[in-house]
Design an enzyme around this catalytic site. Sequence first.
Site, PDB file in Angstrom:
ATOM      1  N   GLN A 165       0.885  -1.171   0.000  1.00 46.09           N
ATOM      2  CA  GLN A 165       0.000   0.000   0.000  1.00 46.09           C
ATOM      3  C   GLN A 165       0.918   1.214   0.000  1.00 46.09           C
ATOM      4  O   GLN A 165       1.585   1.488   0.992  1.00 46.09           O
ATOM      5  CB  GLN A 165      -0.910  -0.037   1.238  1.00 46.09           C
ATOM      6  CG  GLN A 165      -1.615   1.275   1.551  1.00 46.09           C
ATOM      7  CD  GLN A 165      -2.521   1.778   0.430  1.00 46.09           C
ATOM      8  OE1 GLN A 165      -3.191   0.998  -0.232  1.00 46.09           O
ATOM      9  NE2 GLN A 165      -2.504   3.068   0.179  1.00 46.09           N
ATOM     10  N   GLN A 175       0.212   4.680  -0.995  1.00 44.74           N
ATOM     11  CA  GLN A 175      -0.273   5.995  -0.603  1.00 44.74           C
ATOM     12  C   GLN A 175      -0.315   6.111   0.915  1.00 44.74           C
ATOM     13  O   GLN A 175      -0.730   5.149   1.577  1.00 44.74           O
ATOM     14  CB  GLN A 175      -1.686   6.222  -1.155  1.00 44.74           C
ATOM     15  CG  GLN A 175      -2.104   7.686  -1.181  1.00 44.74           C
ATOM     16  CD  GLN A 175      -3.500   7.895  -1.767  1.00 44.74           C
ATOM     17  OE1 GLN A 175      -4.247   6.939  -1.937  1.00 44.74           O
ATOM     18  NE2 GLN A 175      -3.843   9.119  -2.078  1.00 44.74           N
ATOM     19  N   PRO A 179      -5.898  -2.563   4.428  1.00 42.16           N
ATOM     20  CA  PRO A 179      -6.271  -1.503   5.372  1.00 42.16           C
ATOM     21  C   PRO A 179      -7.302  -0.499   4.860  1.00 42.16           C
ATOM     22  O   PRO A 179      -7.820   0.290   5.644  1.00 42.16           O
ATOM     23  CB  PRO A 179      -4.937  -0.799   5.648  1.00 42.16           C
ATOM     24  CG  PRO A 179      -4.090  -1.069   4.446  1.00 42.16           C
ATOM     25  CD  PRO A 179      -4.508  -2.427   3.960  1.00 42.16           C
ATOM     26  N   GLY A 184     -10.707   0.556   2.059  1.00 44.60           N
ATOM     27  CA  GLY A 184     -11.814   0.026   1.287  1.00 44.60           C
ATOM     28  C   GLY A 184     -11.303  -0.332  -0.101  1.00 44.60           C
ATOM     29  O   GLY A 184     -11.501  -1.441  -0.604  1.00 44.60           O
ATOM     30  N   GLY A 185     -10.624   0.631  -0.689  1.00 45.81           N
ATOM     31  CA  GLY A 185     -10.056   0.390  -1.999  1.00 45.81           C
ATOM     32  C   GLY A 185      -8.875   1.298  -2.227  1.00 45.81           C
ATOM     33  O   GLY A 185      -8.691   2.293  -1.512  1.00 45.81           O
ATOM     34  N   MET A 186      -8.062   0.943  -3.198  1.00 46.85           N
ATOM     35  CA  MET A 186      -6.926   1.768  -3.580  1.00 46.85           C
ATOM     36  C   MET A 186      -6.803   1.717  -5.096  1.00 46.85           C
ATOM     37  O   MET A 186      -6.753   0.649  -5.689  1.00 46.85           O
ATOM     38  CB  MET A 186      -5.649   1.243  -2.885  1.00 46.85           C
ATOM     39  CG  MET A 186      -4.387   2.015  -3.239  1.00 46.85           C
ATOM     40  SD  MET A 186      -4.481   3.751  -2.672  1.00 46.85           S
ATOM     41  CE  MET A 186      -3.591   4.558  -3.988  1.00 46.85           C
ATOM     42  N   GLU A 187      -6.741   2.908  -5.673  1.00 47.87           N
ATOM     43  CA  GLU A 187      -6.876   3.072  -7.124  1.00 47.87           C
ATOM     44  C   GLU A 187      -5.600   2.773  -7.909  1.00 47.87           C
ATOM     45  O   GLU A 187      -5.238   3.535  -8.806  1.00 47.87           O
ATOM     46  CB  GLU A 187      -7.352   4.501  -7.397  1.00 47.87           C
ATOM     47  CG  GLU A 187      -6.358   5.633  -7.010  1.00 47.87           C
ATOM     48  CD  GLU A 187      -6.471   6.128  -5.571  1.00 47.87           C
ATOM     49  OE1 GLU A 187      -6.947   5.374  -4.703  1.00 47.87           O
ATOM     50  OE2 GLU A 187      -6.081   7.290  -5.321  1.00 47.87           O
ATOM     51  N   HIS A 205     -15.962   4.641  -7.032  1.00 44.20           N
ATOM     52  CA  HIS A 205     -14.976   5.568  -6.474  1.00 44.20           C
ATOM     53  C   HIS A 205     -13.568   5.249  -7.005  1.00 44.20           C
ATOM     54  O   HIS A 205     -12.878   6.129  -7.534  1.00 44.20           O
ATOM     55  CB  HIS A 205     -15.024   5.506  -4.944  1.00 44.20           C
ATOM     56  CG  HIS A 205     -14.015   6.371  -4.260  1.00 44.20           C
ATOM     57  ND1 HIS A 205     -14.335   7.585  -3.695  1.00 44.20           N
ATOM     58  CD2 HIS A 205     -12.678   6.218  -4.061  1.00 44.20           C
ATOM     59  CE1 HIS A 205     -13.251   8.132  -3.182  1.00 44.20           C
ATOM     60  NE2 HIS A 205     -12.224   7.315  -3.386  1.00 44.20           N
ATOM     61  N   GLU A 206     -13.159   4.019  -6.858  1.00 47.86           N
ATOM     62  CA  GLU A 206     -11.789   3.681  -7.294  1.00 47.86           C
ATOM     63  C   GLU A 206     -11.646   3.851  -8.808  1.00 47.86           C
ATOM     64  O   GLU A 206     -10.618   4.299  -9.301  1.00 47.86           O
ATOM     65  CB  GLU A 206     -11.406   2.262  -6.853  1.00 47.86           C
ATOM     66  CG  GLU A 206     -11.494   2.014  -5.349  1.00 47.86           C
ATOM     67  CD  GLU A 206     -10.863   3.086  -4.464  1.00 47.86           C
ATOM     68  OE1 GLU A 206      -9.935   3.779  -4.931  1.00 47.86           O
ATOM     69  OE2 GLU A 206     -11.325   3.249  -3.313  1.00 47.86           O
ATOM     70  N   HIS A 245     -11.067   7.445  -9.834  1.00 43.95           N
ATOM     71  CA  HIS A 245      -9.672   7.883  -9.677  1.00 43.95           C
ATOM     72  C   HIS A 245      -8.850   7.688 -10.963  1.00 43.95           C
ATOM     73  O   HIS A 245      -7.770   8.263 -11.092  1.00 43.95           O
ATOM     74  CB  HIS A 245      -8.992   7.109  -8.556  1.00 43.95           C
ATOM     75  CG  HIS A 245      -9.191   7.662  -7.180  1.00 43.95           C
ATOM     76  ND1 HIS A 245      -8.883   8.959  -6.851  1.00 43.95           N
ATOM     77  CD2 HIS A 245      -9.641   7.072  -6.031  1.00 43.95           C
ATOM     78  CE1 HIS A 245      -9.138   9.137  -5.540  1.00 43.95           C
ATOM     79  NE2 HIS A 245      -9.603   8.018  -5.033  1.00 43.95           N
ATOM     80  N   GLU A 257      -9.431  13.342  -3.903  1.00 41.55           N
ATOM     81  CA  GLU A 257     -10.554  12.628  -3.277  1.00 41.55           C
ATOM     82  C   GLU A 257     -11.891  13.349  -3.403  1.00 41.55           C
ATOM     83  O   GLU A 257     -12.926  12.704  -3.523  1.00 41.55           O
ATOM     84  CB  GLU A 257     -10.232  12.334  -1.807  1.00 41.55           C
ATOM     85  CG  GLU A 257      -9.017  11.411  -1.611  1.00 41.55           C
ATOM     86  CD  GLU A 257      -9.168  10.023  -2.232  1.00 41.55           C
ATOM     87  OE1 GLU A 257     -10.301   9.618  -2.552  1.00 41.55           O
ATOM     88  OE2 GLU A 257      -8.127   9.352  -2.399  1.00 41.55           O
ATOM     89  N   ASP A 259      -1.227  11.283   6.401  1.00 43.24           N
ATOM     90  CA  ASP A 259      -2.408  10.568   6.890  1.00 43.24           C
ATOM     91  C   ASP A 259      -3.310  11.426   7.760  1.00 43.24           C
ATOM     92  O   ASP A 259      -4.504  11.161   7.873  1.00 43.24           O
ATOM     93  CB  ASP A 259      -1.960   9.379   7.751  1.00 43.24           C
ATOM     94  CG  ASP A 259      -1.935   8.107   6.944  1.00 43.24           C
ATOM     95  OD1 ASP A 259      -1.876   8.205   5.705  1.00 43.24           O
ATOM     96  OD2 ASP A 259      -1.971   7.031   7.561  1.00 43.24           O
ATOM     97  N   TYR A 264     -12.829  14.516   1.128  1.00 46.16           N
ATOM     98  CA  TYR A 264     -13.788  13.719   0.359  1.00 46.16           C
ATOM     99  C   TYR A 264     -15.128  14.449   0.227  1.00 46.16           C
ATOM    100  O   TYR A 264     -15.603  14.722  -0.869  1.00 46.16           O
ATOM    101  CB  TYR A 264     -14.049  12.370   1.048  1.00 46.16           C
ATOM    102  CG  TYR A 264     -12.901  11.392   0.985  1.00 46.16           C
ATOM    103  CD1 TYR A 264     -11.791  11.534   1.809  1.00 46.16           C
ATOM    104  CD2 TYR A 264     -12.911  10.313   0.109  1.00 46.16           C
ATOM    105  CE1 TYR A 264     -10.736  10.634   1.772  1.00 46.16           C
ATOM    106  CE2 TYR A 264     -11.857   9.404   0.061  1.00 46.16           C
ATOM    107  CZ  TYR A 264     -10.782   9.566   0.897  1.00 46.16           C
ATOM    108  OH  TYR A 264      -9.740   8.678   0.840  1.00 46.16           O
ATOM    109  N   ARG A 309      -9.742  -3.453   8.099  1.00 45.17           N
ATOM    110  CA  ARG A 309     -10.003  -2.209   7.376  1.00 45.17           C
ATOM    111  C   ARG A 309      -9.956  -1.056   8.374  1.00 45.17           C
ATOM    112  O   ARG A 309     -10.710  -1.022   9.351  1.00 45.17           O
ATOM    113  CB  ARG A 309     -11.369  -2.303   6.706  1.00 45.17           C
ATOM    114  CG  ARG A 309     -11.678  -1.168   5.793  1.00 45.17           C
ATOM    115  CD  ARG A 309     -12.926  -1.489   5.015  1.00 45.17           C
ATOM    116  NE  ARG A 309     -13.404  -0.362   4.249  1.00 45.17           N
ATOM    117  CZ  ARG A 309     -14.546  -0.364   3.570  1.00 45.17           C
ATOM    118  NH1 ARG A 309     -15.300  -1.455   3.563  1.00 45.17           N
ATOM    119  NH2 ARG A 309     -14.931   0.682   2.891  1.00 45.17           N
ATOM    120  N   LYS A 336     -10.811   2.015   8.424  1.00 45.54           N
ATOM    121  CA  LYS A 336     -12.028   2.790   8.642  1.00 45.54           C
ATOM    122  C   LYS A 336     -12.956   2.127   9.668  1.00 45.54           C
ATOM    123  O   LYS A 336     -13.728   2.802  10.342  1.00 45.54           O
ATOM    124  CB  LYS A 336     -12.728   2.935   7.294  1.00 45.54           C
ATOM    125  CG  LYS A 336     -14.112   3.523   7.318  1.00 45.54           C
ATOM    126  CD  LYS A 336     -14.703   3.618   5.925  1.00 45.54           C
ATOM    127  CE  LYS A 336     -16.144   3.140   5.963  1.00 45.54           C
ATOM    128  NZ  LYS A 336     -16.853   3.295   4.698  1.00 45.54           N
TER     129      LYS A 336
END
Length: 635
Positions: free
Chosen positions: A166, A168, A296, A298-301, A325-326, A329, A348, A406, A414, A587, A589
């Site tokens: 990951q 970002q 970690p 929901g999603g990563m683009e 959403h992803e 991006h 975002e 972060d 968002y 996750r 969140k």
Amino acid sequence: MLRMIAAASALLLAACQAETPAPKRESAAATAVAPILDTPDAVDVHSYAKPLQARVTHLALDLAVDFDARRIGGTATLDIEAKPDATTIVLDDKGLEIEKITTADGASLQYKVGAVDANLGAPLEIAIGDARKIVITYRSAPDAGALQWLTPAQTAGKQQPYLFSQGQAIENRTWIPTQDSPGIRQTWEAKISVPQPLTAVMSAPKVGEPATTGTARQFAFKMDKPVAPYLIAIAVGDLAFRSLGPRTGVWTEPAMLDKAATELADTEKMITAAEALYGPYQWGRYDLLVLPPSFPFGGMENPTLTFLTPTFIAGDKSNNSLIAHELAHSWSGNLATNATWADFWLNEGMTTYATTRIVEAVYGPKVAGQQISLGHDAMRKAIEDNGGAGGADTRLRIDLKGRNPDDGLTDIPYEKGAAFLRTIEIAVGRERFDAWLKGWFARHQFAPVTTSLFLADIREHLIKGDAALEAKLMLDLWVNQPGIPANLAPADPAVFADVDVAVTAFAAGTSPDPAAWARWTTDERLRFLTRIDRKQPLDRLEALGRQFGLARAGNNELRFAYLDLAVANRLDPAIPALEDFLMTQGRRKFVRPLLTALAEDPQWGRPIALRVYPKARPLYHPVTTRDIDKLLGVS
Ligand code: BES
Ligand code: ZN
């Protein structure tokens, strides 16, 4: 006026240009060296790089993945563009173990690792002299913050280990020696050797089929479009693939394939909808990787390969706005990229806005309207949680100097970002706004963007000197001031009319009619759970949970919303379900707010957190444990 310089400055390229005609703007965007911004607001306080002196343009990785040692190691070959008199380049390095750095011919180069900052890592300064290609031989540390190494027991199949990254915001410097700044786009390629019979996937098109030696398989990838380095990603495991459409498919562990493919069946429709709004999808394939539950986010683009939590799978596509959403991006974030993390809202907020547009096109205006309304609630809550209407972090462009990027990861960029864009859309009309936004992506594709570029662009291409419109939009207020400007386009109060009646009735003592609850969508149920009073009599909260199966709801968003209420009310009967939730997925969140609320309740909650967290921690990714460790004094 804002200036953008192609890193290969006219001076630098004068020699080559004599032989090779300069590529046209359009094709240059996709293949040649990507531009860098040289304005003060584009200086990245989270990178040691000095890109105006010397910058990485292309990165070639040749790496082997060692599950026993929990390291990735090999070589990174960097193409550099530098001022003629530049003799050093500065990279970002967080815990890399460097063996040597040489020129392409193998002549060794001197280098120095500077003082370590807890967030940023250290500058890696290399004396390149006149070398413009260098080779770094290195390996990542076993505790590299970007990487999570899962044992076979932590996977769905239980037979093979698993690795994923990951990047970002500033984690990739823990496994890739480069300039880890979103404004320094690089093309890249990789050869990745993994143990038999594992499969490696990355955020780039694969090249050929894997080459097999005795005990290893080597995979090759090549991204020939310049990307921000946080978008380089890898996963290795027992992975299977299923096609979903002409240019989409899903990767996941074999045991997850059926469920994942069913949930993702609308992906191609979403791409078609997004293209109608924002222009052609530029990345070739759009595949999705459904990761183990420790992922970690929901999603990563990650370009060409969105990474997804398996917790989005609800069986009824009710969390599919995550895919929208992803996917969005692919325009906002991956084509036009925040130059620094201060401008994260451009990634975002635009994406959150575009998400509801894609959702509207695929699932209809009512669903989209409800998600906008939930977004407004989330925005207001984020403002409360971040110091109220005067809180500095409620600005869209925020000051992150001396902090981890972060810290900026709240619902402000968002939801306030999306609300801002929607306010403009409603003021100027959809047709005009859509044309502007599509144009924005075209004008800034494969390039970094800042808030001031955004303001300049919208003034030039949308407002065009219309003083009344300028006054109406309150652009400067939106981007520079805390809180919510007065011209906010409100959410439609009618979209949740039924549910809101039930919320009022609940406060007066009447539980929702089971037939209504059964009819409600997940978003409607979420509205109910997030709108009822946060403090509830225990018996009513318990009865509500029991009646509608909330503590173990199949939809994890609902499950979280209920467990969140349960913790706020010290609901003992919910503890087993809470413990289960914390032990079976990571996750951030979901786990961070629950563990934070537990930790902040010394009598009831903290003992639960201290009991469960050490057991759950091995499942969580470093970006999740980082904060929670501090909170609970565990490591
Ligand atoms: N790019 C983000 C995730 C991210 C942001 C990771 C900043 C690290 C630092 C991703 O697109 C995202 O926003 N994910 C959300 C999805 C949700 C808003 C639909 C998430 O993970 O919850
Ligand atoms: Zn996002």
